[in-house]
Design an enzyme around this catalytic site. Sequence first.
Site, short mmCIF file in Angstrom:
data_model
loop_
_atom_site.label_atom_id
_atom_site.label_comp_id
_atom_site.label_asym_id
_atom_site.label_seq_id
_atom_site.Cartn_x
_atom_site.Cartn_y
_atom_site.Cartn_z
N SER A 174 0.83 -1.20 0.00
CA SER A 174 0.00 0.00 0.00
C SER A 174 0.88 1.27 0.00
CB SER A 174 -0.97 -0.05 1.19
OG SER A 174 -2.01 0.88 1.03
N ASP A 268 -8.38 -5.36 -6.28
CA ASP A 268 -8.01 -4.24 -5.41
C ASP A 268 -8.99 -3.09 -5.63
OD1 ASP A 268 -6.82 -2.16 -4.02
OD2 ASP A 268 -4.82 -2.47 -4.86
N HIS A 302 -6.71 -5.78 -1.90
CA HIS A 302 -5.57 -4.89 -1.66
C HIS A 302 -4.62 -5.43 -0.61
CE1 HIS A 302 -3.52 -1.01 -1.73
NE2 HIS A 302 -3.55 -0.98 -0.41
#
Length: 359
Positions: A174, A268, A302
Amino acid sequence: MKAPAFGGDYVGVHPMGLFWSLKCQKAFRRLLKQDVMNSPFWVTLNLYDTVGLQDFSTEEPIASQVVQRWFSAPGVQRVQVREGRVRGALFLPPGEGPFPGVIDLFGGRGGLVEFRASLLAAHGFAVLALAYFAYEDLPKLLQEIDLEYFEEAANLLLAHPKVQTPGIGVISVSKGAEIGLAMACFLKQVVATICINGTTAICEFPLRYKDLVIAPIPMFMERMQFDISGAVRLLHYRGDPRDKVNQRSVLPVEKAQGSILFIVGENDECMKSREYAEQALHRLQNHGRNNGRMLVYPGAGHLIEPPYSPLCYASPNMKLSSPLLWGGEPTAHAAAQEHSWGEILKFFRQHLIQARSKL
């Protein structure tokens, strides 16, 4: 386990399905192990002789078993790090070493997250779980990326007598993956980088390194969307790194001297991870470089974490009043976590130990 499940949270043969399909009692929560050294996760498995949708808490199971999941291994040491500006925790495998060194970076939640670092240490890596905001005396909020802080951490790790030289790896996810890619571009100490669902441009906050300042790509609040669950989708929130006006915000991946592995979840919902990774690989190719590759996982969200971690579809965010949507389909996400973990270990063993042998 060879017997298939015919219903419930998954169908088919999934030996670890009881664990990766766990759900929080409250919505929008993420299961994270805090104390990785002194206690395991305790999971109670109850077997009932009926099938129903009612609460079984008042019924007696016909069999029950408690199992433990540890995030460390015998002989692994945890050393608190408070040296110079650097804050974190160093995990060392048993033995004299030297061991391949890795810095572990998480994302915009801040604080110190240790469970991945301790698991990697159990596989023979010396891993620095590195905090960079919202921890001890570090800034409470992230307002800029000071790359010299991460360089200080890399030098600190390499100076440890149990860490092999000349280079280290970085594993990142991330916001951490954005920083990890910047480290690969600008820091000679970094020879192997794993970016899990990150961007390839500087976002939200400027990056500073010595005399260099990279301004962030623009964000568009009006492009935020709400999922049916009430969580916020940031998929279209960021500007397009391909736009000419945004080129100064794009990280120069062609400057990376080490190898880069992009791990991408196609489901994601937070960022266009596959597009960003493809753009980075295309840029490398245009500069005659072949030091990057990508693993793509259909159905994965994600937050791709170590194997058998329950899917976190959405969770609270300190900057938003609504939870942040991460995405992922449970069965596909679990398969991605299991496969990618093996690829992570293989990548670091190949590139860190190989870098050592070339010295």
